[in-house]
Design a protein around this motif. Structure first.
Motif, mmCIF file in Angstrom:
data_model
loop_
_atom_site.group_PDB
_atom_site.id
_atom_site.type_symbol
_atom_site.label_atom_id
_atom_site.label_comp_id
_atom_site.label_asym_id
_atom_site.label_seq_id
_atom_site.Cartn_x
_atom_site.Cartn_y
_atom_site.Cartn_z
ATOM 1 N N SER A 130 16.104 -5.297 30.657
ATOM 2 C CA SER A 130 16.170 -3.936 30.127
ATOM 3 C C SER A 130 17.276 -3.787 29.091
ATOM 4 C CB SER A 130 16.400 -2.949 31.269
ATOM 5 O OG SER A 130 15.341 -2.980 32.201
ATOM 6 N N TRP A 173 15.990 -5.414 25.875
ATOM 7 C CA TRP A 173 14.608 -5.080 25.512
ATOM 8 C C TRP A 173 14.619 -4.197 24.261
ATOM 9 C CZ3 TRP A 173 10.765 -6.334 29.371
ATOM 10 C CH2 TRP A 173 9.457 -6.014 29.007
ATOM 11 N N GLU A 201 13.094 1.242 25.074
ATOM 12 C CA GLU A 201 13.457 1.580 26.441
ATOM 13 C C GLU A 201 12.274 1.330 27.363
ATOM 14 O OE1 GLU A 201 14.975 5.496 26.714
ATOM 15 O OE2 GLU A 201 16.504 5.231 25.172
ATOM 16 N N PRO A 239 11.251 1.104 34.149
ATOM 17 C CA PRO A 239 11.731 0.165 35.168
ATOM 18 C C PRO A 239 10.623 -0.695 35.759
ATOM 19 C CG PRO A 239 12.795 2.290 35.452
ATOM 20 C CD PRO A 239 11.746 2.477 34.385
ATOM 21 N N ALA A 268 9.825 -3.532 33.394
ATOM 22 C CA ALA A 268 10.855 -4.575 33.416
ATOM 23 C C ALA A 268 10.755 -5.404 34.696
ATOM 24 C CB ALA A 268 12.234 -3.949 33.297
ATOM 25 N N THR A 271 16.410 -1.027 40.062
ATOM 26 C CA THR A 271 16.482 -1.043 38.601
ATOM 27 C C THR A 271 16.585 0.374 38.050
ATOM 28 O OG1 THR A 271 15.129 -3.055 38.578
ATOM 29 C CG2 THR A 271 15.331 -1.858 36.509
ATOM 30 N N LEU A 316 19.657 1.982 35.717
ATOM 31 C CA LEU A 316 19.416 2.519 34.379
ATOM 32 C C LEU A 316 19.759 4.004 34.300
ATOM 33 C CD1 LEU A 316 16.042 0.715 33.535
ATOM 34 C CD2 LEU A 316 18.343 0.127 32.758
#
Length: 331
Positions: A120, A123, A126, A129, A132, A170, A174
């Motif tokens: 992430s 990447w 955006e 999650p 990813a 995740t 984030l």
């Protein structure tokens, strides 16, 4: 390093093939959790520089002890990492027990989440999650190791459970962490090793290291993610990482942060000479205990604790079973 939450972006709108400039668009406002973390992660204006003589003395003491311990081990290689120290300072019976580790949805979820977070941060755009996490699972399968074999054997229900756990972790990361600019050089799953003369090697894999080195100034920030409950062992883990980074880089990190994803909270400790000396003393004591048990044949001491849940000799340990019965009903 510093985070910038005030940078403004410009959107270009194409109308009949002509690029026109619209009004500047501000990035999303930081959440209260992100703002709290921002203050923890900021580098203070006053530079932190440890005396070169202190670092050299720390390294000399560590190297001399490793050479002596290596002789006691008779040439046998000994990798020293945070779980090794946790076990030898905990229940010595468990420390000597054969390692019967097996992957399961709970244990592999952390690995998948860490990989997803790493993806992430690098990447383009955006990613969601879940996107990813799916990519992380596929990349881990491509490695072809024991973890990959486990992931390939998963039944649909097990895979869904694993994916759910990893997406949860995740997402929390984030949502909790403020944006990190590229010039702060964030590195996830950073492998660090140090080996002086002898057969003993210190090694670790740090969850997140942030900061750009500059001369002898201490700029690195070390962050460890935890998805479970708090434990005093977590501070010991980070202190060991601080010692390891100091021995490798010849410059100590400046701050240690344990971030608890489930609580959206953190514990911090600024690195000092005392912290580094304490970490070295604990490490040397752990190696000495290991030598006493393995080389000198000292009787191991049973110390029931949280680790009894995963001990491979629990079925024959009345003390460990009694301890777990006393914890029934606890989370």
């Amino acid at each position: 390093f510093f985070f910038s939450s005030r940078r403004r972006h410009t959107r270009y709108i194409s109308v009949t093939g002509v690029q026109t400039c619209a009004l500047p668009i501000s990035p999303p406002a930081l959440t209260p959790v992100q703002l709290r973390l921002l203050e923890v992660l900021r580098r203070p204006a006053e530079p932190l520089v440890f005396p070169e003589s202190m670092v050299e003395s720390l390294e000399a003491d560590a190297a001399a002890a490793m050479e002596q311990f290596s002789q006691c081990l008779g040439g046998v290689r000994l990798p020293v990492f945070k779980s090794f120290l946790a076990k030898v300072h905990g229940c010595e019976v468990r420390h000597l027990a054969p390692d019967d580790f097996e992957w399961n949805p709970a244990t592999v979820a952390g690995t998948v989440a860490h990989k997803a977070i790493e993806l992430s941060l690098n990447w383009p755009g955006e990613p969601a999650p879940s996107q990813a996490v799916d990519e992380a699972i596929e990349r881990l399968i491509d490695r072809g190791d024991g973890r990959a074999e486990y992931l390939q054997r998963l039944e649909p229900g097990e895979r869904a459970e694993l994916r759910s756990r990893a997406v949860d972790r995740t997402t929390k990361f984030l949502q909790d962490f403020p944006p990190m600019p590229a010039n702060s050089q964030p590195v996830l799953e950073s492998s660090v090793r140090w080996q002086p003369r002898g057969t003993i090697e210190f090694s670790g894999k740090v969850d997140l290291v942030v900061g750009r080195p500059e001369g002898r100034e201490s700029r690195l920030l070390v962050v460890d993610f935890k998805s479970g409950s708090r434990s005093p062992q977590h501070r010991d883990d980070l202190r060991f990482y601080a010692l390891l980074l100091t021995l490798r880089n010849k410059v100590p990190p400046r701050r240690l942060v344990t971030h608890y994803l489930d609580y959206a909270d953190h514990e911090i400790e600024d690195v000092t000479e005392g912290v580094l000396r304490s970490a070295l003393a604990r490490t040397l004591d752990g190696i000495e205990r290991h030598i006493e048990l393995v080389v000198e044949g000292r009787e191991p001491v049973k110390r029931p604790g949280h680790g009894c849940r995963w001990c491979p000799v629990l079925h024959e340990c009345s003390e460990g079973a009694a301890h777990l019965r006393s914890l029934e009903g606890d989370d």
